[in-house]
Design a protein around this motif. Structure first.
Motif, PDB file in Angstrom:
ATOM      1  N   UNK C  12       0.840  -1.207   0.000  1.00 55.37           N
ATOM      2  CA  UNK C  12       0.000   0.000   0.000  1.00 55.37           C
ATOM      3  C   UNK C  12       0.870   1.250   0.000  1.00 55.37           C
ATOM      4  N   UNK C  15       2.352   1.807  -3.396  1.00 55.65           N
ATOM      5  CA  UNK C  15       1.319   2.224  -4.343  1.00 55.65           C
ATOM      6  C   UNK C  15       0.934   3.685  -4.100  1.00 55.65           C
ATOM      7  N   UNK C  16       0.786   4.051  -2.808  1.00 51.51           N
ATOM      8  CA  UNK C  16       0.438   5.436  -2.498  1.00 51.51           C
ATOM      9  C   UNK C  16       1.534   6.383  -2.960  1.00 51.51           C
ATOM     10  N   UNK C  19       1.326   6.843  -6.649  1.00 50.05           N
ATOM     11  CA  UNK C  19       0.179   7.682  -6.994  1.00 50.05           C
ATOM     12  C   UNK C  19       0.472   9.142  -6.685  1.00 50.05           C
ATOM     13  N   UNK C  23       0.155  12.033  -9.605  1.00 53.17           N
ATOM     14  CA  UNK C  23      -1.007  12.928  -9.633  1.00 53.17           C
ATOM     15  C   UNK C  23      -0.582  14.378  -9.812  1.00 53.17           C
ATOM     16  N   UNK C  25      -3.064  17.010  -9.321  1.00 48.13           N
ATOM     17  CA  UNK C  25      -3.852  17.832  -8.404  1.00 48.13           C
ATOM     18  C   UNK C  25      -3.221  17.803  -7.015  1.00 48.13           C
ATOM     19  N   UNK C  27      -4.246  18.973  -4.296  1.00 46.71           N
ATOM     20  CA  UNK C  27      -5.191  18.651  -3.234  1.00 46.71           C
ATOM     21  C   UNK C  27      -5.269  17.140  -3.039  1.00 46.71           C
ATOM     22  N   UNK C  28      -5.360  16.420  -4.167  1.00 43.32           N
ATOM     23  CA  UNK C  28      -5.392  14.960  -4.077  1.00 43.32           C
ATOM     24  C   UNK C  28      -4.109  14.443  -3.454  1.00 43.32           C
ATOM     25  N   UNK C  31      -4.322  14.716   0.243  1.00 44.11           N
ATOM     26  CA  UNK C  31      -5.175  13.639   0.768  1.00 44.11           C
ATOM     27  C   UNK C  31      -4.391  12.331   0.844  1.00 44.11           C
ATOM     28  N   UNK C  32      -3.623  12.048  -0.224  1.00 51.72           N
ATOM     29  CA  UNK C  32      -2.868  10.800  -0.242  1.00 51.72           C
ATOM     30  C   UNK C  32      -1.748  10.815   0.789  1.00 51.72           C
ATOM     31  N   UNK C  35      -3.198   9.497   3.849  1.00 50.76           N
ATOM     32  CA  UNK C  35      -3.272   8.036   3.825  1.00 50.76           C
ATOM     33  C   UNK C  35      -1.890   7.442   4.041  1.00 50.76           C
ATOM     34  N   UNK C  38      -1.083   7.327   7.573  1.00 56.93           N
ATOM     35  CA  UNK C  38      -1.825   6.283   8.278  1.00 56.93           C
ATOM     36  C   UNK C  38      -1.167   4.919   8.055  1.00 56.93           C
ATOM     37  N   UNK C  39      -0.752   4.652   6.801  1.00 54.92           N
ATOM     38  CA  UNK C  39      -0.115   3.359   6.529  1.00 54.92           C
ATOM     39  C   UNK C  39       1.208   3.266   7.292  1.00 54.92           C
ATOM     40  N   UNK C  65      -1.422  17.620   7.531  1.00 57.02           N
ATOM     41  CA  UNK C  65      -2.454  17.756   6.496  1.00 57.02           C
ATOM     42  C   UNK C  65      -3.063  19.151   6.547  1.00 57.02           C
TER      43      UNK C  65
END
Lengths: 106, 160, 184, 89
Positions: C12, C15-16, C19, C23, C25, C27-28, C31-32, C35, C38-39, C65
């Motif tokens: 994970x 992969x994050x 990503x 990406x 954006x 903002x995205x 957000x990632x 995540x 958290x991982x 964040x």
């Protein structure tokens, strides 16, 4: 008795995981953001409830159980607030929901 | 005043729950200090926006929770069916304004939260006596429109 | 079994990270990043570093964040198109990664009780800290008592950084608001 | 054994949420995915505590639940304020 508790825990955890995966699949199957909120709601409510309840049965009447109960209560108090804030923000920004029959949505 | 009593009961309980140390003098003193500070912040917020708790409500709320849990289970089963068998149980997203009869802010909050907590319906916007609801299916919205939950929350709130 | 969980969590994580790189954006991306934190915290818990996981959750997923979003509000949320080639940064990153991996090669196995860290001062902390300091959590007594001055220095640094960030974010916002104080 | 299976199941849900966060398409889908991921992390930590027979980890799960909620609300406050919340993707 212990066997019965183990069995109940297994059932609850299995149900919780199944509900969680259902919600996860729903988040991909549903067509738009607003309907995905409902699928995410499944993972936040009953899935979390089943899993935490299953763990509580294993812990018995201890501080750990109280903590699990607190997590559950907290999730059930905050997840609707988060969903509401999320949909409200989306609605204000003008994100249009996909509706099956155009009703009065003004 | 009700707020002060409630917080003086819940905050120490929460602290004891998190720490797990019940007989350690130094830590209990720190805990008491943090409870006082948190209650102080809470009182300031309470002065800005009073919530007006009713003690009778605390007695009625367990029965409501039991009923609500039942509703949550039913709603979950419905949504899960719609996820796995979209052919037999198609979704039909709808959005509608529903009337709500609660008078206090707290009552409206409980009603809107209950709507959102049952999957399949989400309260999007709450105005004076209407709630904008998005539902996954027309049936879920019809259930809500019968006003059963609305009446229960109003009863919970206690008529003025 | 726990190995499988570790592997999934690390997958994970990768992969994050990919990503995030791909990406546009911002903002995205923020957000990632949440995540990602958290991982990472999940990995720390798998490594038994509960206190680090605690900090990672609070700082990584919570405060940073919010701070990054505050920054996005000032600088806009689209990434500028890439001008120059990415070969140089990639080389630097790969070399650093290889060097770091090489550095871990002669480290003791994870959780090895014979490792030097567990032989030097750790036994003293473990045996005597409840009596000497009187706080049940060992990490707390190390941070707040044995290494009190070190922690004081750290707190001063973090406090200064916090003040600096607030000064930067706060002043800009006031300038934005001044010309059109009626709007927003 | 049950706990390991449950942990893996939760990881699958986390993966699905992660995929939704990657795909978007709207900002709100991503925030929804982050929220879902956070809830699942809380559950994973709770289950993991039982898996390794050290359920004292639950404090972290509580902290996560708190932080996740506050984080989501903060993000939404930001989105609502930002040019009427209309973000490209």
């Amino acid at each position: 008795m212990a066997l019965l508790l183990d069995l109940l825990t297994t059932l609850l955890l299995a149900a919780g995981v199944f509900l969680g995966i259902s919600g996860g699949v729903g988040v991909h199957r549903f067509p738009d953001f607003y309907s995905r909120v409902h699928a995410a709601g499944v993972t936040d409510t009953l899935s979390a409830g089943c899993i935490l309840l299953g763990l509580m049965l294993q812990a018995g009447l201890t501080l750990i159980s109280m903590k699990l109960l607190f997590i559950l209560l907290f999730l059930w108090y905050t997840s609707p607030v988060a969903s509401h804030a999320l949909t409200r923000a989306a609605e204000h920004s003008g994100l249009k929901p996909v509706l099956s029959e155009p009703r009065d949505a003004s | 005043m009700a707020y002060l009593i409630l917080s003086s009961l819940t905050l120490p309980a929460f602290w004891l729950l998190l720490s797990g140390f019940w007989d350690h003098g130094l830590l209990l003193a720190f805990g008491a200090l943090s409870v006082v500070i948190a209650a102080g912040f809470g009182l300031r917020m309470e002065r800005l926006e009073p919530t007006c708790y009713r003690p009778a409500m605390l007695l009625r709320i367990p029965a409501y929770w039991v009923w609500l849990t039942g509703e949550i289970v039913k709603a979950n089963i419905d949504v899960v069916k719609r996820i796995w068998w979209p052919q037999e149980h198609p979704i039909s997203p709808t959005m509608q304004r529903l009337h709500c009869t609660q008078q206090t802010l707290l009552g409206k909050t409980i009603y809107a939260n209950s709507i959102t907590l049952t999957p399949g319906t989400v309260a999007i916007e709450v105005s004076d006596n209407e709630i904008l609801v998005h539902a996954l299916s027309g049936a879920a919205l019809q259930d809500l429109a019968t006003g059963d939950m609305d009446r229960r929350v109003t009863r919970l709130e206690g008529a003025r | 079994m726990t190995h499988l969980i570790d592997i999934v969590l690390l997958t994970f994580l990768v992969a994050t990270a990919i990503a995030i790189v791909r990406l546009n954006s911002l903002f995205a991306v923020v957000m990632l990043f949440g995540i990602y934190s958290l991982i990472t915290a999940g990995v720390f818990i798998a490594l038994d570093a509960v206190d680090v996981a605690f900090t990672e959750a609070a700082v990584g997923a919570g405060i940073s964040t919010v701070l990054m979003l505050g920054t996005l509000a000032l600088v806009g949320h689209r990434q500028a198109p890439q001008q120059h080639s990415r070969a140089l940064p990639l080389t630097v990153v790969v070399i650093t990664g290889v060097v770091l991996l090489w550095g871990t090669a002669d480290m003791p196995r994870f959780g090895d009780p014979e490792a030097p860290v567990h032989q030097h001062v750790a036994p003293r902390y473990i045996q005597d800290s409840p009596a000497e300091v009187g706080v049940p959590n060992m990490v707390t007594s190390v941070l707040a008592s044995y290494r009190g001055f070190d922690t004081l220095g750290e707190t001063a640094v973090v406090f200064t950084a916090g003040v600096a960030v607030l000064v930067l974010l706060g002043r800009r916002r006031r300038q934005h608001r001044d010309p059109g104080s009626s709007g927003d | 054994m049950i706990f390991a299976a449950a942990a893996l199941g939760i990881l699958v849900v986390m993966g699905l949420a992660l995929a939704r966060a990657f795909l978007g398409p709207s900002v709100y889908d991503r925030i929804l995915a982050v929220n879902m991921f956070g809830t699942k992390t809380v559950l994973l930590i709770a289950v993991y505590g039982f898996l390794t027979e050290r359920p004292d980890f639950l404090d972290i799960a509580i902290t996560y639940a708190l932080i996740n909620f506050i984080g989501i609300i903060a993000v939404l406050k930001f989105v609502e304020r930002l040019d009427n919340g209309t973000l490209p993707d």
